[in-house]
Design an enzyme around this catalytic site. Structure first.
Site, PDB file in Angstrom:
ATOM      1  CG  HIS A   1      -6.273  -3.120   8.662  1.00  0.00           C
ATOM      2  ND1 HIS A   1      -6.280  -1.679   9.359  1.00  0.00           N
ATOM      3  CD2 HIS A   1      -4.664  -3.195   9.026  1.00  0.00           C
ATOM      4  CE1 HIS A   1      -4.636  -0.684   9.064  1.00  0.00           C
ATOM      5  NE2 HIS A   1      -4.011  -1.733   9.515  1.00  0.00           N
TER       6      HIS A   1
ATOM      7  CG  ASP B   1      -0.515  -0.571   2.533  1.00  0.00           C
ATOM      8  OD1 ASP B   1       0.757  -0.927   2.933  1.00  0.00           O
ATOM      9  OD2 ASP B   1      -1.370  -1.082   3.102  1.00  0.00           O
TER      10      ASP B   1
ATOM     11  CG  ASN C   1      -9.326  -2.019  11.546  1.00  0.00           C
ATOM     12  OD1 ASN C   1      -8.156  -2.685  10.815  1.00  0.00           O
ATOM     13  ND2 ASN C   1      -9.740  -0.589  11.302  1.00  0.00           N
TER      14      ASN C   1
ATOM     15  CD  GLU D   1      -9.034   0.406   7.433  1.00  0.00           C
ATOM     16  OE1 GLU D   1      -8.868  -0.120   8.006  1.00  0.00           O
ATOM     17  OE2 GLU D   1      -8.310   1.753   7.882  1.00  0.00           O
TER      18      GLU D   1
HETATM   19  C1  F6R Z   1       1.272  -1.774   6.187  1.00  0.00           C
HETATM   20  C2  F6R Z   1      -0.188  -2.445   6.304  1.00  0.00           C
HETATM   21  C3  F6R Z   1      -0.472  -2.554   6.882  1.00  0.00           C
HETATM   22  C4  F6R Z   1      -0.040  -2.619   8.329  1.00  0.00           C
HETATM   23  C5  F6R Z   1      -1.207  -3.188   9.507  1.00  0.00           C
HETATM   24  C6  F6R Z   1       0.284  -2.814  10.575  1.00  0.00           C
HETATM   25  O1  F6R Z   1       2.005  -2.028   4.688  1.00  0.00           O
HETATM   26  O2  F6R Z   1      -0.633  -2.916   4.569  1.00  0.00           O
HETATM   27  O3  F6R Z   1      -1.576  -3.170   7.364  1.00  0.00           O
HETATM   28  O4  F6R Z   1       0.412  -3.974   8.211  1.00  0.00           O
HETATM   29  O5  F6R Z   1      -1.734  -1.407   9.855  1.00  0.00           O
HETATM   30  O6  F6R Z   1       1.121  -2.199  11.297  1.00  0.00           O
HETATM   31  P1  F6R Z   1       1.813  -1.783  11.736  1.00  0.00           P
HETATM   32  O7  F6R Z   1       3.400  -3.184  11.817  1.00  0.00           O
HETATM   33  O8  F6R Z   1       2.812  -0.855  12.581  1.00  0.00           O
HETATM   34  O9  F6R Z   1       0.846  -2.230  13.691  1.00  0.00           O
END
Ligand code: F6R
Length: 245
Positions: free
Chosen positions: A138, A67, A136, A143
């Site tokens: 994702h 992303d 959550n 989401e």
């Molecule tokens: C990042 C991504 C997100 C993160 C998720 C967890 O490229 O796609 O899905 O893996 O938000 O983020 P952290 O590791 O900061 O808790």
């Protein structure tokens, strides 16, 4: 889903790096899907240390990041392109042209989404996709409520995601509200998935992943339908949860 429980973040990062190194050594032309955020930083550090010590080569590896924030150019310190260069690509022998992150600051975002999706397909798909998980549920920036049929698309970030990611920005108001993300269908087409989970803030998500039915209201649950998922989770994220039936 194969779940490996480890002591802490350091052990998760080390095990994940060992897992990736083995794959890269076996398949030097591996197509790797990569994540940003706090979770994989230690993994990238271990991969860099291994590169310096053992010269594991990424010369013929191609990467696709999950992303990118909409509105940030690659030279913005908060963009995921910048994150990847800074935390990983600049320190190994990968060819920059072989590293792909969606472009979040173009004029035609829809066009960029279809370009990115086609690019992955043109390369024969992703062999190993590294994922983190949002509290959550994702995956990528898909989401809760995102259709399981989605390909790469533009998404409105959930307020909880904006809040969680504000730690990387000066002010919460600076966090972009939209992102381009690989879709759930894009992620599910990967031949293999490695999900990294660390910390007590992910425990509720892990609990849901282990106990709830597959549902679009909890995106990570789709991983139960994938034939080859390995989860490396630390104690803080899974303590007290029944991880093996
Ligand atoms: C990042 C991504 C997100 C993160 C998720 C967890 O490229 O796609 O899905 O893996 O938000 O983020 P952290 O590791 O900061 O808790």
């Amino acid at each position: 889903m194969n779940i490996i429980e480890v002591k802490d973040y350091a052990e998760m990062s080390q095990k994940a790096a060992e897992y990736i190194i083995e794959k890269v050594c076996k398949s030097p032309t591996l197509n790797m899907g990569l994540a940003t955020g706090g979770t994989p930083i230690g993994t990238y550090e271990n991969l860099i240390a291994d590169f310096k010590k053992n010269s594991t080569s990424y010369r013929d590896v191609t990467t696709f990041n999950l992303d990118e924030y909409v509105g940030l150019s690659g030279d913005n310190e908060n963009s995921y392109r910048y994150f990847m260069d800074d935390h990983f690509f600049n320190h190994i022998d990968i060819k920059k042209d072989n590293t792909n992150v969606p472009c979040g600051d173009g004029n035609d975002l829809e066009e960029e989404c279809s370009r990115y999706e086609q690019l992955i397909a043109k390369h024969g798909g992703i062999d190993l996709q590294v994922l983190g998980i949002g509290s959550n549920g994702h995956i990528g920036f898909n989401e809760p409520g995102t259709s399981f049929n989605t390909k790469t698309h533009v998404i409105d970030l959930a307020p909880s995601t904006i809040k969680a990611n504000a730690r990387f920005f000066n002010r919460v108001e600076d966090v972009p509200t939209k992102a381009i993300t690989m879709g759930i269908a894009t992620i599910m087409k990967s031949k293999e998935i490695l999900l990294l989970v660390s910390g007590a803030s992910k425990k509720e998500a892990m609990s849901k992943l282990l106990t709830e039915n597959v549902s679009e209201s909890f995106p990570a649950s789709v991983l139960k339908n994938h034939p080859c998922v390995t989860i490396i989770a630390d104690k803080a994220a899974v303590s007290g949860l029944k991880i093996h039936s």
